[in-house]
Design a protein around this motif. Structure first.
Motif, PDB file in Angstrom:
ATOM      1  N   ARG A 214       9.992 -11.582   4.661  1.00 45.85           N
ATOM      2  CA  ARG A 214       9.520 -12.936   5.347  1.00 45.85           C
ATOM      3  C   ARG A 214       9.352 -12.954   6.740  1.00 45.85           C
ATOM      4  O   ARG A 214       8.649 -13.496   7.316  1.00 45.85           O
ATOM      5  N   ALA A 215      10.454 -12.354   7.500  1.00 47.95           N
ATOM      6  CA  ALA A 215      10.434 -12.003   8.888  1.00 47.95           C
ATOM      7  C   ALA A 215       9.128 -11.221   9.230  1.00 47.95           C
ATOM      8  O   ALA A 215       8.490 -11.521  10.406  1.00 47.95           O
ATOM      9  N   GLY A 216       8.908 -10.186   8.362  1.00 46.25           N
ATOM     10  CA  GLY A 216       7.789  -9.440   8.727  1.00 46.25           C
ATOM     11  C   GLY A 216       6.564 -10.017   8.690  1.00 46.25           C
ATOM     12  O   GLY A 216       5.644  -9.805   9.307  1.00 46.25           O
ATOM     13  N   LEU A 217       6.365 -10.941   7.632  1.00 40.46           N
ATOM     14  CA  LEU A 217       5.044 -11.669   7.227  1.00 40.46           C
ATOM     15  C   LEU A 217       5.027 -12.771   8.523  1.00 40.46           C
ATOM     16  O   LEU A 217       3.827 -13.025   8.955  1.00 40.46           O
ATOM     17  N   LYS A 218       6.232 -13.380   9.067  1.00 35.65           N
ATOM     18  CA  LYS A 218       5.970 -14.233  10.098  1.00 35.65           C
ATOM     19  C   LYS A 218       5.691 -13.618  11.213  1.00 35.65           C
ATOM     20  O   LYS A 218       4.852 -14.240  12.173  1.00 35.65           O
TER      21      LYS A 218
ATOM     22  N   ALA B 160       2.621 -12.587  -4.884  1.00 35.68           N
ATOM     23  CA  ALA B 160       3.966 -12.306  -4.184  1.00 35.68           C
ATOM     24  C   ALA B 160       3.968 -10.873  -4.161  1.00 35.68           C
ATOM     25  O   ALA B 160       4.727 -10.479  -3.186  1.00 35.68           O
ATOM     26  N   LEU B 161       3.637 -10.041  -4.878  1.00 41.19           N
ATOM     27  CA  LEU B 161       3.831  -8.443  -4.748  1.00 41.19           C
ATOM     28  C   LEU B 161       3.035  -7.956  -3.352  1.00 41.19           C
ATOM     29  O   LEU B 161       3.764  -7.528  -2.551  1.00 41.19           O
ATOM     30  N   PRO B 162       1.904  -8.312  -2.958  1.00 39.01           N
ATOM     31  CA  PRO B 162       1.448  -7.857  -1.696  1.00 39.01           C
ATOM     32  C   PRO B 162       2.145  -8.633  -0.683  1.00 39.01           C
ATOM     33  O   PRO B 162       2.095  -7.901   0.561  1.00 39.01           O
ATOM     34  N   ALA B 163       2.574  -9.716  -0.885  1.00 40.85           N
ATOM     35  CA  ALA B 163       3.602 -10.397   0.247  1.00 40.85           C
ATOM     36  C   ALA B 163       5.046  -9.646   0.591  1.00 40.85           C
ATOM     37  O   ALA B 163       5.102  -9.405   1.594  1.00 40.85           O
ATOM     38  N   LEU B 164       5.510  -9.188  -0.640  1.00 41.73           N
ATOM     39  CA  LEU B 164       6.774  -8.435  -0.458  1.00 41.73           C
ATOM     40  C   LEU B 164       6.534  -7.181   0.309  1.00 41.73           C
ATOM     41  O   LEU B 164       7.332  -6.946   1.244  1.00 41.73           O
ATOM     42  N   TRP B 165       5.765  -6.239  -0.211  1.00 47.97           N
ATOM     43  CA  TRP B 165       5.575  -4.899   0.166  1.00 47.97           C
ATOM     44  C   TRP B 165       4.794  -5.107   1.569  1.00 47.97           C
ATOM     45  O   TRP B 165       4.973  -4.256   2.698  1.00 47.97           O
ATOM     46  N   GLY B 166       3.778  -5.910   1.786  1.00 46.84           N
ATOM     47  CA  GLY B 166       3.195  -6.118   3.039  1.00 46.84           C
ATOM     48  C   GLY B 166       4.166  -6.579   4.201  1.00 46.84           C
ATOM     49  O   GLY B 166       4.033  -6.012   5.385  1.00 46.84           O
TER      50      GLY B 166
ATOM     51  N   GLU C 290       1.570 -16.218   5.590  1.00 48.18           N
ATOM     52  CA  GLU C 290       1.601 -15.530   4.558  1.00 48.18           C
ATOM     53  C   GLU C 290       3.085 -15.928   3.741  1.00 48.18           C
ATOM     54  O   GLU C 290       3.033 -15.531   2.653  1.00 48.18           O
ATOM     55  N   GLU C 291       4.071 -16.426   4.440  1.00 44.79           N
ATOM     56  CA  GLU C 291       5.398 -16.416   4.106  1.00 44.79           C
ATOM     57  C   GLU C 291       5.617 -17.291   2.617  1.00 44.79           C
ATOM     58  O   GLU C 291       6.388 -16.909   2.036  1.00 44.79           O
ATOM     59  N   PRO C 292       4.720 -18.400   2.597  1.00 46.02           N
ATOM     60  CA  PRO C 292       5.062 -18.915   1.194  1.00 46.02           C
ATOM     61  C   PRO C 292       4.660 -18.388  -0.011  1.00 46.02           C
ATOM     62  O   PRO C 292       5.330 -18.633  -1.240  1.00 46.02           O
ATOM     63  N   PHE C 293       3.894 -17.107   0.039  1.00 51.47           N
ATOM     64  CA  PHE C 293       3.904 -16.328  -1.119  1.00 51.47           C
ATOM     65  C   PHE C 293       5.176 -15.712  -1.491  1.00 51.47           C
ATOM     66  O   PHE C 293       5.010 -15.131  -2.763  1.00 51.47           O
ATOM     67  N   LEU C 294       6.179 -15.807  -0.886  1.00 52.28           N
ATOM     68  CA  LEU C 294       7.367 -15.286  -1.255  1.00 52.28           C
ATOM     69  C   LEU C 294       8.166 -16.283  -1.667  1.00 52.28           C
ATOM     70  O   LEU C 294       9.354 -15.815  -2.502  1.00 52.28           O
ATOM     71  N   ASP C 295       7.730 -17.583  -2.057  1.00 54.87           N
ATOM     72  CA  ASP C 295       8.735 -18.671  -2.581  1.00 54.87           C
ATOM     73  C   ASP C 295       9.288 -18.140  -3.873  1.00 54.87           C
ATOM     74  O   ASP C 295      10.355 -18.367  -4.240  1.00 54.87           O
ATOM     75  N   VAL C 296       8.225 -17.938  -4.696  1.00 53.15           N
ATOM     76  CA  VAL C 296       8.560 -17.438  -5.891  1.00 53.15           C
ATOM     77  C   VAL C 296       9.506 -16.411  -6.257  1.00 53.15           C
ATOM     78  O   VAL C 296      10.328 -16.535  -7.297  1.00 53.15           O
TER      79      VAL C 296
END
Length: 454
Positions: free
Chosen positions: A402-406, A339-345, A412-418
């Motif tokens: 999430r918008a940035g990942l999309k 989740a951490l790389p998903a948030l900041w990435g 990669e968006e599901p990694f933010l679910d937690v």
């Protein structure tokens, strides 16, 4: 905690001008197509039968873990004297290293996507579980060791840690806790220009306490609640304020690589590496070193490797090297490492998300940023920032990520679910552990070893 800079021809070059130190950071500038992300995380090994910390040597030991991974999975040993103290992966930039109290760290390779870095983490955890099971060793995913005192915690045979621990007692009260009793997860991310670095560093410093809150996972110490949701984060408030903190000068007009060089030059030194050995320079000035006035090496000028080593001893909430390191989060299991790389990435690697995140925080004062940094270790998402609850800000920031990942288009968006679940409920992992401690566990800390083991 990064190790010494690898020896290279460029690293042996003597520093004759400030421009060389500025150029060190400029070498990190990359075109967007070359941006990568690297995830690092630490974990506490423990003996499954006794729940005690794992010693360096012996039948069930840190040395055994390193040798087992080396022999089974093709890692190469890295030695200090006769002691194996790390592993490197052939044909990869990944490595495994030891923190001062035996915390086992994977420093992942720079990879293209969250999917890739999460896959690397998953493979690593599978490998250490195989070797750990054979040795009777498990691994805790907590930001602070929940039971062991400092005296009970083993000391790894690495020269730099002896220098650091002695110096810590002179500059703060919690430095040894930071070294021996905490674990973090961080992600390293690239920048495309000096201006891009400045924007990303400002956004990530302002929002680093939000990362602390979302990942808060260190509510216990020596067998009982410690009064914090992220004790690990609190520890940094009194470790060594000359090399830690929120860097208010980053938000001043004109900030860039040169201003960070000036800051790093004023951070007291720890050591210099010569002939494979650590020379104790704790408290000395790198500026004096530049003028040949380092008492331990009179008349000698520093090399670029010395500069790179010195930068590894600077510990702000976000650290600039040839990339940016997000340093504010407790380690955790259950998807948190991905989740951490998903948030900041998500925030950093899409310009619209980055601009929107900057719009959220650009009006904050240094006092507001510092107050949030101070409040979050105890209050978590219940803290307030700029007149808003941090929980509400978290929901908004996660929407931007999430918008940035999309927009990146890698799924990669599901990694933010937690993290969305934490933001919606307002309950961090630390809150949930405290609930268990006061209810189902009936004040017994031992179940935390099962609950938080990888």
């Amino acid at each position: 905690m990064s190790g010494p800079t690898p020896e290279t021809e460029a690293g042996r070059a003597r520093i004759s001008s400030k421009a060389q130190m500025i150029a060190y950071f400029e070498q990190g500038v990359k075109p967007r197509a070359d941006w990568r992300m690297g995830t690092e995380h630490e974990k506490f090994p423990f003996l499954k039968d006794t729940l005690r910390p794992v010693p360096y040597a012996g039948k069930s030991s840190i040395k055994g873990l390193l040798e087992g991974l080396r022999d089974r999975y093709g890692w190469q040993g890295v030695y200090e004297g006769e002691n194996i103290i790390a592993l490197s992966k052939p044909n990869s930039l990944a490595n495994i290293s030891l923190e001062p109290g035996g915390q086992f760290e994977l420093s992942g390779a720079p990879l293209n996507t969250v999917n890739d870095t999460c896959g690397e983490v998953t493979e690593h955890l599978a490998e250490v579980k195989v070797i750990g099971d054979e040795l009777g060793i498990g691994f805790l995913g907590l930001g602070a060791s929940p039971v062991w005192t400092r005296a009970e915690t083993p000391v790894m045979p690495k020269g730099r840690y002896g220098i650091m621990s002695a110096y810590m007692d002179k500059v703060g009260t919690l430095g040894r806790d930071m070294m021996f009793r905490t674990c973090t997860v961080q992600v390293n991310l690239d920048f495309g220009s000096e201006a891009d670095m400045v924007q990303k560093l400002r956004v990530s410093l302002a929002l680093q306490p939000l990362g602390t809150a979302l990942f808060a996972n260190s509510p216990f110490l020596e067998g009982k609640p410690n009064g914090y949701l992220s004790f690990r984060s609190h520890v940094w408030e009194d470790t060594d304020n000359a090399r830690a903190g929120m860097l208010p000068f980053v938000f001043e007009q004109g900030f860039g690589f040169e201003q960070y060089v000036d800051y790093a030059l004023d951070v007291p030194m720890y050591f210099v590496m010569r002939d494979g050995k650590f020379v104790n320079c704790a408290g000395q000035s790198f500026r004096a070193f530049l003028n040949g006035r380092l008492p331990q090496l009179p008349g000698e000028l520093p090399t670029m490797r010395d500069w790179g080593d010195h930068l590894t001893t600077v510990f702000p909430e976000v650290r600039l090297k040839k990339y940016l390191e997000m340093r504010g989060s407790d380690v955790g299991k259950g998807g948190m490492l991905c989740a951490l790389p998903a948030l900041w990435g998500g925030l950093f690697y899409d310009q619209n998300a980055l601009d929107a995140a900057w719009d959220l925080v650009k009006g904050a004062t240094a006092e507001q940023r510092q107050k949030l940094r101070h409040d979050v270790p105890k209050l978590g998402l219940k803290a307030e920032f700029m007149g808003r609850s941090l929980q509400d800000i978290a929901k908004e920031v996660l929407g931007l990520a999430r918008a940035g990942l999309k927009a990146r288009g890698f799924g990669e968006e599901p990694f933010l679910d937690v993290l969305d679940e934490i933001a919606q409920s307002g309950k961090t992992h630390a809150d949930r552990l405290l609930d268990l401690y006061h209810s189902a566990w009936k004040g017994d800390i031992k179940p935390v070893f099962k609950e938080t083991a990888f």
